[in-house]
Design a protein around this motif. Structure first.
Motif, PDB file in Angstrom:
ATOM      1  N   ILE A 187       6.571  26.682  41.751  1.00  0.00           N
ATOM      2  CA  ILE A 187       7.321  27.162  42.948  1.00  0.00           C
ATOM      3  C   ILE A 187       8.500  26.220  43.223  1.00  0.00           C
ATOM      4  O   ILE A 187       8.216  25.211  43.237  1.00  0.00           O
ATOM      5  CB  ILE A 187       6.281  27.061  43.978  1.00  0.00           C
ATOM      6  CG1 ILE A 187       5.063  28.151  43.746  1.00  0.00           C
ATOM      7  CG2 ILE A 187       6.832  27.488  45.225  1.00  0.00           C
ATOM      8  CD1 ILE A 187       3.837  27.639  44.062  1.00  0.00           C
ATOM      9  N   ILE A 188       9.569  27.172  43.647  1.00  0.00           N
ATOM     10  CA  ILE A 188      10.712  26.181  44.226  1.00  0.00           C
ATOM     11  C   ILE A 188      10.966  26.963  45.542  1.00  0.00           C
ATOM     12  O   ILE A 188      11.136  28.355  45.719  1.00  0.00           O
ATOM     13  CB  ILE A 188      11.904  26.741  43.199  1.00  0.00           C
ATOM     14  CG1 ILE A 188      11.713  26.186  41.756  1.00  0.00           C
ATOM     15  CG2 ILE A 188      13.189  26.029  43.851  1.00  0.00           C
ATOM     16  CD1 ILE A 188      10.912  26.765  40.931  1.00  0.00           C
ATOM     17  N   LEU A 189      11.285  26.050  46.436  1.00  0.00           N
ATOM     18  CA  LEU A 189      11.348  26.781  47.821  1.00  0.00           C
ATOM     19  C   LEU A 189      12.435  26.118  48.536  1.00  0.00           C
ATOM     20  O   LEU A 189      12.749  24.736  48.046  1.00  0.00           O
ATOM     21  CB  LEU A 189      10.003  26.473  48.942  1.00  0.00           C
ATOM     22  CG  LEU A 189       9.320  25.388  48.789  1.00  0.00           C
ATOM     23  CD1 LEU A 189       9.953  24.890  50.295  1.00  0.00           C
ATOM     24  CD2 LEU A 189       7.871  25.513  48.938  1.00  0.00           C
ATOM     25  N   THR A 190      13.149  26.737  49.307  1.00  0.00           N
ATOM     26  CA  THR A 190      13.965  26.002  50.198  1.00  0.00           C
ATOM     27  C   THR A 190      13.546  25.986  51.399  1.00  0.00           C
ATOM     28  O   THR A 190      13.088  26.909  51.902  1.00  0.00           O
ATOM     29  CB  THR A 190      15.599  26.540  50.118  1.00  0.00           C
ATOM     30  OG1 THR A 190      15.358  27.773  50.640  1.00  0.00           O
ATOM     31  CG2 THR A 190      15.966  27.000  48.687  1.00  0.00           C
ATOM     32  N   THR A 191      14.105  24.929  52.272  1.00  0.00           N
ATOM     33  CA  THR A 191      13.549  24.866  53.710  1.00  0.00           C
ATOM     34  C   THR A 191      14.677  24.071  54.636  1.00  0.00           C
ATOM     35  O   THR A 191      15.138  23.029  53.843  1.00  0.00           O
ATOM     36  CB  THR A 191      12.163  24.422  53.635  1.00  0.00           C
ATOM     37  OG1 THR A 191      11.553  24.224  55.043  1.00  0.00           O
ATOM     38  CG2 THR A 191      11.957  23.005  53.186  1.00  0.00           C
ATOM     39  N   HIS A 192      14.469  24.142  55.880  1.00  0.00           N
ATOM     40  CA  HIS A 192      15.073  23.362  56.642  1.00  0.00           C
ATOM     41  C   HIS A 192      14.167  22.536  57.515  1.00  0.00           C
ATOM     42  O   HIS A 192      14.430  21.812  58.273  1.00  0.00           O
ATOM     43  CB  HIS A 192      15.964  24.080  57.654  1.00  0.00           C
ATOM     44  CG  HIS A 192      17.208  24.501  57.098  1.00  0.00           C
ATOM     45  ND1 HIS A 192      18.495  23.782  56.589  1.00  0.00           N
ATOM     46  CD2 HIS A 192      17.515  25.803  56.468  1.00  0.00           C
ATOM     47  CE1 HIS A 192      19.408  24.543  56.166  1.00  0.00           C
ATOM     48  NE2 HIS A 192      18.918  25.866  55.860  1.00  0.00           N
ATOM     49  N   TYR A 193      12.666  22.964  57.334  1.00  0.00           N
ATOM     50  CA  TYR A 193      11.798  22.031  57.711  1.00  0.00           C
ATOM     51  C   TYR A 193      11.423  20.852  56.870  1.00  0.00           C
ATOM     52  O   TYR A 193      10.588  21.190  55.901  1.00  0.00           O
ATOM     53  CB  TYR A 193      10.637  23.014  58.105  1.00  0.00           C
ATOM     54  CG  TYR A 193      10.977  24.187  59.151  1.00  0.00           C
ATOM     55  CD1 TYR A 193      11.250  23.738  60.602  1.00  0.00           C
ATOM     56  CD2 TYR A 193      11.026  25.354  58.630  1.00  0.00           C
ATOM     57  CE1 TYR A 193      11.707  24.840  61.218  1.00  0.00           C
ATOM     58  CE2 TYR A 193      11.221  26.582  59.379  1.00  0.00           C
ATOM     59  CZ  TYR A 193      11.459  26.173  60.779  1.00  0.00           C
ATOM     60  OH  TYR A 193      11.983  27.310  61.896  1.00  0.00           O
ATOM     61  N   ILE A 194      11.795  19.673  57.371  1.00  0.00           N
ATOM     62  CA  ILE A 194      11.573  18.592  56.290  1.00  0.00           C
ATOM     63  C   ILE A 194       9.907  18.454  56.197  1.00  0.00           C
ATOM     64  O   ILE A 194       9.611  18.199  55.215  1.00  0.00           O
ATOM     65  CB  ILE A 194      12.255  17.337  56.843  1.00  0.00           C
ATOM     66  CG1 ILE A 194      13.499  17.657  57.186  1.00  0.00           C
ATOM     67  CG2 ILE A 194      12.260  16.370  55.794  1.00  0.00           C
ATOM     68  CD1 ILE A 194      14.686  17.636  56.028  1.00  0.00           C
ATOM     69  N   GLU A 195       9.281  18.419  57.254  1.00  0.00           N
ATOM     70  CA  GLU A 195       7.842  18.251  57.200  1.00  0.00           C
ATOM     71  C   GLU A 195       7.041  19.391  56.277  1.00  0.00           C
ATOM     72  O   GLU A 195       6.060  19.012  55.517  1.00  0.00           O
ATOM     73  CB  GLU A 195       7.020  18.440  58.615  1.00  0.00           C
ATOM     74  CG  GLU A 195       6.909  19.755  59.045  1.00  0.00           C
ATOM     75  CD  GLU A 195       8.041  20.178  59.966  1.00  0.00           C
ATOM     76  OE1 GLU A 195       9.210  19.679  60.139  1.00  0.00           O
ATOM     77  OE2 GLU A 195       7.973  21.182  60.856  1.00  0.00           O
ATOM     78  N   GLU A 196       7.801  20.425  55.985  1.00  0.00           N
ATOM     79  CA  GLU A 196       7.265  21.368  55.179  1.00  0.00           C
ATOM     80  C   GLU A 196       7.263  20.809  53.653  1.00  0.00           C
ATOM     81  O   GLU A 196       6.408  20.912  53.001  1.00  0.00           O
ATOM     82  CB  GLU A 196       8.223  22.617  55.107  1.00  0.00           C
ATOM     83  CG  GLU A 196       7.629  23.935  54.219  1.00  0.00           C
ATOM     84  CD  GLU A 196       8.134  25.317  54.908  1.00  0.00           C
ATOM     85  OE1 GLU A 196       7.480  25.724  55.674  1.00  0.00           O
ATOM     86  OE2 GLU A 196       9.073  25.526  54.413  1.00  0.00           O
ATOM     87  N   ALA A 197       8.584  20.421  53.231  1.00  0.00           N
ATOM     88  CA  ALA A 197       8.542  19.844  52.021  1.00  0.00           C
ATOM     89  C   ALA A 197       7.680  18.348  51.901  1.00  0.00           C
ATOM     90  O   ALA A 197       6.758  18.396  50.823  1.00  0.00           O
ATOM     91  CB  ALA A 197       9.917  19.139  52.104  1.00  0.00           C
ATOM     92  N   GLU A 198       7.696  17.684  52.981  1.00  0.00           N
ATOM     93  CA  GLU A 198       6.778  16.707  53.201  1.00  0.00           C
ATOM     94  C   GLU A 198       5.179  17.119  52.634  1.00  0.00           C
ATOM     95  O   GLU A 198       4.459  16.454  52.102  1.00  0.00           O
ATOM     96  CB  GLU A 198       6.783  15.779  54.095  1.00  0.00           C
ATOM     97  CG  GLU A 198       6.631  14.348  54.240  1.00  0.00           C
ATOM     98  CD  GLU A 198       6.948  13.836  55.719  1.00  0.00           C
ATOM     99  OE1 GLU A 198       8.182  13.936  56.265  1.00  0.00           O
ATOM    100  OE2 GLU A 198       6.163  13.018  56.209  1.00  0.00           O
ATOM    101  N   ALA A 199       4.977  18.258  53.249  1.00  0.00           N
ATOM    102  CA  ALA A 199       3.366  18.452  53.238  1.00  0.00           C
ATOM    103  C   ALA A 199       3.014  19.183  51.976  1.00  0.00           C
ATOM    104  O   ALA A 199       1.940  18.940  51.348  1.00  0.00           O
ATOM    105  CB  ALA A 199       3.136  19.845  54.388  1.00  0.00           C
ATOM    106  N   ILE A 200       3.944  19.793  51.243  1.00  0.00           N
ATOM    107  CA  ILE A 200       3.556  20.584  50.192  1.00  0.00           C
ATOM    108  C   ILE A 200       4.334  20.376  48.853  1.00  0.00           C
ATOM    109  O   ILE A 200       3.786  20.695  47.566  1.00  0.00           O
ATOM    110  CB  ILE A 200       3.536  22.351  50.212  1.00  0.00           C
ATOM    111  CG1 ILE A 200       4.908  22.753  50.683  1.00  0.00           C
ATOM    112  CG2 ILE A 200       2.336  22.536  51.192  1.00  0.00           C
ATOM    113  CD1 ILE A 200       4.949  24.542  50.745  1.00  0.00           C
ATOM    114  N   ALA A 201       5.452  19.862  48.776  1.00  0.00           N
ATOM    115  CA  ALA A 201       6.299  19.648  47.620  1.00  0.00           C
ATOM    116  C   ALA A 201       5.873  18.506  46.580  1.00  0.00           C
ATOM    117  O   ALA A 201       5.690  17.463  47.208  1.00  0.00           O
ATOM    118  CB  ALA A 201       7.664  19.671  47.935  1.00  0.00           C
ATOM    119  N   ASP A 202       5.636  18.778  45.557  1.00  0.00           N
ATOM    120  CA  ASP A 202       5.653  17.636  44.711  1.00  0.00           C
ATOM    121  C   ASP A 202       6.917  16.640  44.209  1.00  0.00           C
ATOM    122  O   ASP A 202       6.750  15.459  44.284  1.00  0.00           O
ATOM    123  CB  ASP A 202       5.127  18.093  42.989  1.00  0.00           C
ATOM    124  CG  ASP A 202       3.826  18.903  43.141  1.00  0.00           C
ATOM    125  OD1 ASP A 202       2.823  18.287  43.752  1.00  0.00           O
ATOM    126  OD2 ASP A 202       3.932  20.009  42.462  1.00  0.00           O
TER     127      ASP A 202
END
Ligand SMILES: Nc1ncnc2c1ncn2[C@@H]1O[C@H](COP(=O)(O)OP(=O)(O)OP(=O)(O)O)[C@@H](O)[C@H]1O
Ligand SMILES: [Mg+2]
Length: 310
Positions: free
Chosen positions: A187-202
């Protein structure tokens, strides 16, 4: 597990002459969640569109599951589900038909049991008979995801999946993403919500002005660049840092009763804090309170993409 997506020295110059990507290289492992962070116009959507074979690259090479996205487009594209940034759906079409047609476009035989499962997971099953125009914005986003999953792709791109989505639905989306990862989907996602990256990205990739600034494991990045700050409140104001405390990375706060100590955490240790506190009282200062604050991925990100001072 091996490399699922390989991006080698990719450049993109649009017809207008605008250089959207410059020498981008990136390897994405099978089954990982990578978050691409970057300000507006950084080149995130352009990079995704190139990997999906929708936009032509100007230089370089991209493979997905070993298939070259230019020379072996169909095989590469079949592996990919794309949830686009813009909602592009046929307004009068019904939800069920929308996802069935999508699967058909990949030349796959129908599999209604699979599609039912996808719609149920996205809480869209009750809406299967509704026309797209009858859905709320968040539901339309889910339909985009259902469409992207209709052909059971091995790789899923989510281009700002949670823009304009409420907190509840955002958490649902994270859950869906985690489940897909558990099934081995990359999964590759783009986001402007940093907490989103913090929460789910490896891993997190930071892109700015068409260049990749870094790609690093989310946790490692936060450990490496995670500054902590300790605000030391004193009983009485000071107008300068006492000389005896010169060896510490101390600064005067906005309030003359405050000192700010910045340090980098290492494996949970707080280097030198005990010594600092005893040196403070040895210097004749009386403590009133101490507070600590950890920089978030957001702070790290803002620092990375900050415009260089003119
Ligand atoms: N079709 C196009 N023709 C010309 N320039 C384009 C085109 N698409 C994008 N650009 C330009 O390329 C740059 C990168 O755009 P891109 O859409 O990839 O950014 P992004 O990182 O996805 O931004 P956002 O966070 O706003 O979605 C921008 O300067 C944009 O104006
Ligand atoms: Mg974009």
């Amino acid at each position: 597990m091996g490399t699922m997506i390989s991006v080698e020295s990719v450049a993109k110059t649009y017809d207008s002459g605008l250089v959207a990507l410059n020498d981008v290289s990136l390897q994405i492992e099978e089954g990982e969640i990578l978050a691409l962070l970057g300000p507006n116009g950084a080149g995130k959507t352009t990079l995704i569109s190139i990997i999906c074979g929708i936009t032509n690259l100007s230089a370089g090479r991209v493979t997905v599951g070993g298939h070259d996205v230019v020379h072996d487009y169909r095989a590469a594209r079949r592996m990919i589900g794309l949830v686009p940034q813009e909602i592009a759906l046929e307004p009068f079409e019904r939800v069920w038909n929308t996802v069935r047609l999508s699967r058909g476009l990949f030349g796959l035989p129908s599999d209604d049991a699979y599609l039912q499962d996808v719609l149920q997971k996205l809480s869209l099953w009750d809406k299967r008979g509704a026309q797209v125009l009858e859905l709320s914005g968040g539901m339309k986003r889910r339909v985009l995801i259902a469409k992207a999953l209709s052909h059971a792709p091995r790789v899923l791109f989510l281009d700002e999946p949670t823009a304009g989505v409420d907190v509840e639905l955002r958490k649902d989306m994270w859950e869906i993403v985690r489940e897909l990862k558990a099934q081995g989907v990359t999964i590759i996602l783009t986001t402007h919500y940093i907490e989103e990256a913090e929460a789910i990205a490896d891993r997190v990739g930071v892109i700015n002005r068409g260049e990749i600034l870094l790609v690093e494991e989310t946790q490692a990045l936060m450990r490496r660049m995670g500054q902590k700050e300790m605000v030391i409140e004193l009983q009485a104001p000071v107008d300068a840092i006492p000389e005896a405390l010169g060896k510490y990375n101390l600064a005067l706060g906005d309030d003359p009763c405050r000192l700010v100590y910045s340090y980098v955490t290492q494996a949970g240790r707080r280097p030198g804090i005990t010594a600092l506190l005893s040196d403070i009282s040895a210097a004749g200062l009386v403590l009133r309170d101490v507070q600590t604050r950890q920089s978030s991925l957001e702070d790290i990100f803002v620092d990375l993409v900050r415009e260089p001072a003119a």
